[in-house]
Design an enzyme around this catalytic site. Structure first.
Site, PDB file in Angstrom:
ATOM      1  N   HIS A   1      86.107-118.574  66.860  1.00 22.42           N
ATOM      2  CA  HIS A   1      85.077-117.655  66.341  1.00 22.42           C
ATOM      3  C   HIS A   1      83.828-117.854  67.203  1.00 22.42           C
ATOM      4  O   HIS A   1      83.609-118.946  67.728  1.00 22.42           O
ATOM      5  CB  HIS A   1      84.806-118.063  64.892  1.00 22.42           C
ATOM      6  CG  HIS A   1      83.949-117.114  64.116  1.00 22.42           C
ATOM      7  ND1 HIS A   1      82.575-117.097  64.231  1.00 22.42           N
ATOM      8  CD2 HIS A   1      84.262-116.176  63.208  1.00 22.42           C
ATOM      9  CE1 HIS A   1      82.087-116.175  63.403  1.00 22.42           C
ATOM     10  NE2 HIS A   1      83.094-115.591  62.777  1.00 22.42           N
TER      11      HIS A   1
ATOM     12  N   CYS B   1      84.396-111.280  65.332  1.00 23.88           N
ATOM     13  CA  CYS B   1      83.620-112.347  65.979  1.00 23.88           C
ATOM     14  C   CYS B   1      84.502-113.230  66.849  1.00 23.88           C
ATOM     15  O   CYS B   1      84.260-114.435  66.984  1.00 23.88           O
ATOM     16  CB  CYS B   1      82.843-113.193  64.971  1.00 23.88           C
ATOM     17  SG  CYS B   1      81.599-112.273  64.096  1.00 23.88           S
TER      18      CYS B   1
ATOM     19  N   GLN C   1      88.335-121.076  57.755  1.00 25.57           N
ATOM     20  CA  GLN C   1      89.419-120.208  57.305  1.00 25.57           C
ATOM     21  C   GLN C   1      90.542-121.013  56.644  1.00 25.57           C
ATOM     22  O   GLN C   1      91.376-120.459  55.950  1.00 25.57           O
ATOM     23  CB  GLN C   1      89.958-119.448  58.527  1.00 25.57           C
ATOM     24  CG  GLN C   1      90.424-118.061  58.272  1.00 25.57           C
ATOM     25  CD  GLN C   1      89.396-117.208  57.585  1.00 25.57           C
ATOM     26  OE1 GLN C   1      89.557-116.874  56.422  1.00 25.57           O
ATOM     27  NE2 GLN C   1      88.325-116.858  58.265  1.00 25.57           N
TER      28      GLN C   1
END
Lengths: 150, 416
Positions: free
Chosen positions: B133, B374, B213
């Site tokens: 990310h 992103c 995540q």
């Protein structure tokens, strides 16, 4: 008509599939680059201005969603033959249309076929897609201003 | 046999009951359409217990922590510190001093980049992966500019898996830190984090795990992993936005200088010499998101009560089902086909731009994310400007997958 059908009208789908003036103009009078970093939409707009100050040719290339691509395609058709003042007037009208401030059925306008974007304001996240090509073209014309004042 | 176990898990996992705890999961959108929320990788919905805890603090508490001598401040401090203990247990940290509250994963990574980063110098190397990310790329680029460090990028393959050999080849005695994502937000890839950590430790490098995540999908044991740092956000774990956690081994946090200076992070302030507070407060300058931290505890309690065995079985079932159903759409391309994945499915519908897919799905009540998530280097690697991404959570069902499939059919019809 559902909001979705209003957004993706056949005209828009068709211009997305077969964009008009989707090409590079070598030796264009003005070239501007439009970029939407969030979407990844990325266009170049090429404008040829004739001796009489009118726009002789407009083309674009690049990548984008259906809305941005169809808008760019229809813009090239709309701008050819316009004077700079007329082009700016059209941009102002299109901008108002995209934001829902102009009703093409009630308010005076010169939008013609561009009125097909009248439902875009109901999709706030997509307004920027519709106006990307127009902003890019205007920034090219602004360069004209800068050059002419020198 | 595996089918039987899957079926048992599906029966024992009551997504409908869970759904009832999340008011947003049962709402409608666009004039009466059932909301099918498949944007869980962006943020999860919040259960009522979390909102109640936040509201209770705001309405009845609202006091600052660690300073007031009055009743409300003491209650707020107790609840705030109870949340820290809860996080400590949740990720199996050795001590509560290792749990630093930040305002999110991004802030936690930036804290390490600034504080740990200030101990690095010219030529020191930091290794990330190609699937990071932006929040695990840019802080290191900034650090490299400040300190003359070198950022190295471990490549991925066409399935979206880290190429472990290439990663290992990249490690050397110059490697100071490996900062890598546990579960990719755009590809769903679950990285072999134990092997990544072992490789880094073998050359004496420290490891930061971006667990943003991962945290809602699997049990995390920082001591078993032996990671040096780990970061996650409350809002992807059914908690409020604006709250994050940085876990750091005490020995590292002790050695690191403070990041932000201000109140609460000091023991004493004199113009001649300021003494810093003990851990973890050394890294918690200023008034944080107190209500948000307090509301993280019921979020942790909520997922803990369900248990990660059940959550993983449920989400793997949804992943398998969604993958099969989407593969049934001719011309649909899956981006991210790693062998081990979380319930995140990135895809492209023919030549249709992801934003058009997103808008059409939204009108059908199906909320997904469309864009680069992103992770622009990932998009560049797969040579796509953007993808549509459906990400699943505990309140999702196979019916939600079916709704996704129907909505994708609508895209295909419109653009055929």
């Amino acid at each position: 008509m559902s909001a979705l059908d209003e957004l993706y009208q056949q005209v828009i789908i068709e211009h997305n599939r077969k964009p008009r003036n989707f090409r590079v103009i070598e030796n264009a009078t003005y070239v501007a680059e439009g970029f939407n970093p969030i979407c990844g939409d990325h266009f170049h707009i090429y404008i040829v201005v004739g001796d009489d100050g009118c726009i002789e040719d407009v083309a674009f290339d690049g990548k984008g969603c259906a809305i941005s691509k169809a808008s760019a395609s229809m813009m090239t058709q709309a701008l050819i033959g316009k004077s700079e003042i007329e082009a700016r007037q059209l941009f102002a009208e299109f901008n108002s249309l995209a934001k829902g401030d102009l009703d093409p059925d009630k308010d005076d306008n010169t939008l013609g076929k561009l009125a097909v974007f009248s439902g875009i304001w109901k999709f706030p996240a997509r307004v920027k897609c519709a106006v990307l090509a127009w902003h890019t073209a205007t920034s090219a014309l602004d360069e004209v201003d800068i050059v002419s004042t020198e | 046999m595996s089918t039987t176990i899957e079926q048992m898990n599906r029966v024992s996992f009551d997504a409908d009951r869970i759904r009832a705890d999340f008011p947003a999961a049962t709402r409608t959108v666009h004039d009466g359409r059932r909301l099918v929320y498949l944007d869980n990788a962006a943020t999860t919905l919040k259960p009522r217990v979390v909102v109640d805890a936040l509201a209770e603090h705001m309405l009845l508490g609202a006091s600052n922590v660690h300073r007031g001598l009055h009743y409300l401040s003491e209650r707020a401090t107790e609840a705030y510190e109870a949340a820290r203990d809860s996080v400590c247990d949740f990720i199996h940290a050795a001590a509560r001093e290792e749990i630093v509250f930040t305002n999110g994963t991004t802030a936690a990574i930036n804290l390490v980049a600034h504080s740990f980063g200030s101990l690095l110098g010219e030529g020191d190397e930091i290794v990330v992966s190609q699937m990071e990310h932006h929040s695990n790329i840019v802080p290191w680029q900034l650090l490299c500019e400040r300190r003359g460090c070198v950022l190295r990028v471990a490549p991925i393959d066409k399935n979206g898996e880290l190429i472990l050999d290439a990663y290992r080849d990249m490690l050397s005695d110059r490697t100071r830190l490996v900062s890598m994502v546990y579960v990719s937000n755009s590809l769903g890839t679950v990285n072999p984090i134990e092997e990544i950590i072992a490789g880094a430790h073998a050359v004496g490098a420290k490891v930061l795990v971006d667990a943003a995540q991962a945290v809602a999908t699997r049990a995390i044991d920082v001591q078993a992993l032996d990671c040096d740092f780990l970061a996650f956000s409350a809002h992807k774990l059914f908690g409020p936005t604006g709250v994050g956690v940085l876990y750091g081994k005490q020995v590292h946090l002790e050695a690191m200088p403070p990041f932000l200076g201000g109140g609460d992070m000091i023991a004493s302030v004199r113009f001649e010499k300021t003494e810093y507070n003990r851990l973890p407060y050394k890294f918690e300058a200023g008034t944080g998101n107190i209500g948000g931290v307090i509301a993280l505890k019921p979020a942790i309690d909520y997922v803990s009560a369900i248990g990660f065995d059940a959550i993983q079985a449920h989400e793997q079932d949804l992943l398998t089902y969604a993958t099969d159903v989407l593969r049934g759409h001719e011309g649909l391309r899956l981006i991210g086909t790693a062998r081990e994945k979380a319930a995140i499915v990135s895809f492209l519908v023919g030549e249709v731009h992801a934003h058009d897919v997103g808008s059409i799905l939204d009108q059908e009540g199906v909320a997904i994310r469309a864009g680069h998530h992103c992770t622009q280097p990932v998009m560049e690697f797969f040579e796509v400007p953007a993808t549509a991404r459906a990400s699943f959570s505990i309140y999702n069902t196979r019916e939600d997958v079916d709704a996704l499939s129907l909505a994708v059919r609508k895209v295909e019809e419109l653009f055929e």
